[in-house]
Write a protein that holds these residues in place. Structure first.
Motif, PDB file in Angstrom:
ATOM      1  N   VAL A  77       0.820  -1.207   0.000  1.00  0.00           N
ATOM      2  CA  VAL A  77       0.000   0.000   0.000  1.00  0.00           C
ATOM      3  C   VAL A  77       0.858   1.262   0.000  1.00  0.00           C
ATOM      4  O   VAL A  77       0.389   2.343  -0.380  1.00  0.00           O
ATOM      5  N   SER A  78       2.097   1.154   0.445  1.00  0.00           N
ATOM      6  CA  SER A  78       3.020   2.291   0.389  1.00  0.00           C
ATOM      7  C   SER A  78       4.446   1.763   0.443  1.00  0.00           C
ATOM      8  O   SER A  78       4.685   0.591   0.748  1.00  0.00           O
ATOM      9  N   LYS A  79       5.405   2.636   0.149  1.00  0.00           N
ATOM     10  CA  LYS A  79       6.810   2.235   0.165  1.00  0.00           C
ATOM     11  C   LYS A  79       7.310   1.936   1.574  1.00  0.00           C
ATOM     12  O   LYS A  79       8.297   1.222   1.746  1.00  0.00           O
ATOM     13  N   GLU A  81       5.409   0.486   3.979  1.00  0.00           N
ATOM     14  CA  GLU A  81       4.671  -0.628   4.589  1.00  0.00           C
ATOM     15  C   GLU A  81       4.711  -1.846   3.680  1.00  0.00           C
ATOM     16  O   GLU A  81       4.792  -1.728   2.459  1.00  0.00           O
ATOM     17  N   ASN A  84      -0.283  -5.471   1.775  1.00  0.00           N
ATOM     18  CA  ASN A  84      -0.856  -5.432   0.441  1.00  0.00           C
ATOM     19  C   ASN A  84      -2.321  -5.855   0.519  1.00  0.00           C
ATOM     20  O   ASN A  84      -2.858  -6.033   1.618  1.00  0.00           O
ATOM     21  N   ASP A  93      -6.514   0.463   6.285  1.00  0.00           N
ATOM     22  CA  ASP A  93      -5.717  -0.226   5.269  1.00  0.00           C
ATOM     23  C   ASP A  93      -6.437  -0.239   3.933  1.00  0.00           C
ATOM     24  O   ASP A  93      -5.809  -0.109   2.871  1.00  0.00           O
ATOM     25  N   LYS A  96      -5.966   3.028   2.268  1.00  0.00           N
ATOM     26  CA  LYS A  96      -4.586   3.128   1.793  1.00  0.00           C
ATOM     27  C   LYS A  96      -4.422   2.356   0.488  1.00  0.00           C
ATOM     28  O   LYS A  96      -3.706   2.791  -0.416  1.00  0.00           O
ATOM     29  N   GLU A  99      -6.046   4.403  -2.382  1.00  0.00           N
ATOM     30  CA  GLU A  99      -5.271   5.592  -2.710  1.00  0.00           C
ATOM     31  C   GLU A  99      -3.875   5.268  -3.234  1.00  0.00           C
ATOM     32  O   GLU A  99      -3.207   6.138  -3.786  1.00  0.00           O
ATOM     33  N   GLY A 100      -3.450   4.004  -3.033  1.00  0.00           N
ATOM     34  CA  GLY A 100      -2.118   3.604  -3.465  1.00  0.00           C
ATOM     35  C   GLY A 100      -2.141   2.646  -4.643  1.00  0.00           C
ATOM     36  O   GLY A 100      -2.249   3.072  -5.804  1.00  0.00           O
ATOM     37  N   GLU A 104      -2.699   3.798  -8.538  1.00  0.00           N
ATOM     38  CA  GLU A 104      -1.494   3.712  -9.370  1.00  0.00           C
ATOM     39  C   GLU A 104      -1.636   2.640 -10.446  1.00  0.00           C
ATOM     40  O   GLU A 104      -1.113   2.778 -11.557  1.00  0.00           O
ATOM     41  N   SER A 218      -9.209  10.233  -7.709  1.00  0.00           N
ATOM     42  CA  SER A 218      -8.634  10.560  -6.401  1.00  0.00           C
ATOM     43  C   SER A 218      -9.565  11.463  -5.613  1.00  0.00           C
ATOM     44  O   SER A 218      -9.763  11.280  -4.399  1.00  0.00           O
TER      45      SER A 218
END
Length: 336
Positions: A77-79, A81, A84, A93, A96, A99-100, A104, A218
């Motif tokens: 979900v982010s670089k 963390e 997934n 979560d 996240k 938004e992630g 993307e 978004s």
């Protein structure tokens, strides 16, 4: 003459469907001819069936499913963390993830050199056209759908049961405008029920169609998140979209399901279904079409054959396991 011609035609047709069970094999030579004819016919039928079975699948189907699942299921979900889609555990979560990896993964509007993609369309991995717009949908249960013990009513004011159609909440909530905040029935959405890990969910609910651009999507997700679109009554959230890859002529229908059980926490499941909806583009496709026609003729041939054998032997025909298997194969082939 007409009667004789008809009898001759009937004899020839019967010979065409002649088997060990329909012909009177008075000699060993006739018996062996019948067995050999049955064997050759069945081998040709088996060859056609194998061509159809293996000709309609390819390694591209596996790799297509693999790369799409890696993108949406296995991306953190982010670089910072390691969480997934598979390991989501809270509603936070979930947001996240939307938004992630979801945002993307859906919108590839920049090349690796930070230059914009020329086309005003979303091509996932630059190769897979996003068809229409993604949809996010949720199903809720009503407050008070379960019973609270008398001794605990002063402490517990709200109670949300396991999802069922009878417990489903259909009242407007939140901003009370738009399809995200007002209930839409399964019939109006042209939806269908879907199995989850906990329950079977209806095809209705509260839904938000996203956009074809990253910025608009978004903004829509931010509105949902900031106005508590997900709450204690939420039992399931669905994310649905489809893509098409012209290089391999395959569609992929993607369904991501996030369930929020009454125990708390999150359960996730997913479905990636590659489908070939556009047929007969290449020479091999037309060859498969010819094999499909031959397969149908074989089924017709075997149906007549079994009818003749059943007519001759009546119920005694079904005393043989192999005869029952022949009938079963024909039935399954007609269903398929």
């Amino acid at each position: 003459h007409r009667v004789a011609w008809a009898k001759g035609l009937a004899r020839r047709l019967r010979g065409f469907w002649g088997t060990r069970l329909t012909e009177e094999n008075t000699s060993r030579e006739k018996y062996l001819k019948s067995v050999l004819r049955e064997l050759i016919t069945y081998l040709i039928f088996l060859l056609v069936l194998c061509i159809l079975s293996y000709g309609m699948v390819s390694s591209s189907t596996y790799y297509y499913t693999r790369v799409m699942s890696q993108l949406f299921i296995e991306t953190p979900v982010s670089k910072m963390e390691k969480t997934n889609f598979k390991t989501l555990s809270t509603m936070e979560d979930f947001w996240k993830f939307t938004e992630g990896p979801l945002l993307e993964g859906l919108y590839w509007d920049m090349w690796y050199n930070n230059k914009s993609v020329a086309e005003n369309r979303s091509f996932i991995y630059y190769e897979n056209l996003l068809l229409g717009v993604p949809r996010i949908r949720q199903l809720k249960v009503r407050n008070g759908s379960c019973s609270i013990p008398e001794d605990l009513k002063d402490e517990i004011k709200e109670c949300y049961d396991v999802y069922s159609v009878g417990n489903e909440d259909t009242a407007p909530f939140g901003l009370r405008n738009g399809t995200a905040w007002t209930y839409t029935s399964e019939k109006d959405m042209n939806g269908s029920s879907q199995w989850g890990l906990i329950a079977t969910y209806s095809g209705g609910g509260y839904y938000q169609d996203l956009s074809r651009s990253r910025e608009e999507t978004s903004a829509l997700l931010a509105i949902l998140k900031n106005n508590l679109w997900l709450d204690r009554g939420t039992r399931a959230t669905f994310i649905d979209f489809s893509v098409y890859n012209a290089n391999i002529n395959l569609f992929c229908i993607i369904k991501l399901l996030v369930e929020f059980p009454p125990t708390g926490g999150v359960l996730t499941s997913w479905q990636f279904q590659p489908v070939k909806l556009i047929h007969y583009l290449s020479t091999f496709d037309f060859f498969l079409a010819a094999c499909e026609i031959v397969f149908c003729l074989f089924i017709l041939y075997y149906v007549v054959e079994e009818i003749l054998e059943i007519h001759i032997y009546s119920l005694y025909y079904f005393r043989s396991l192999w005869n029952c298997l022949d009938v079963l194969i024909i039935v399954v082939s007609e269903i398929k």
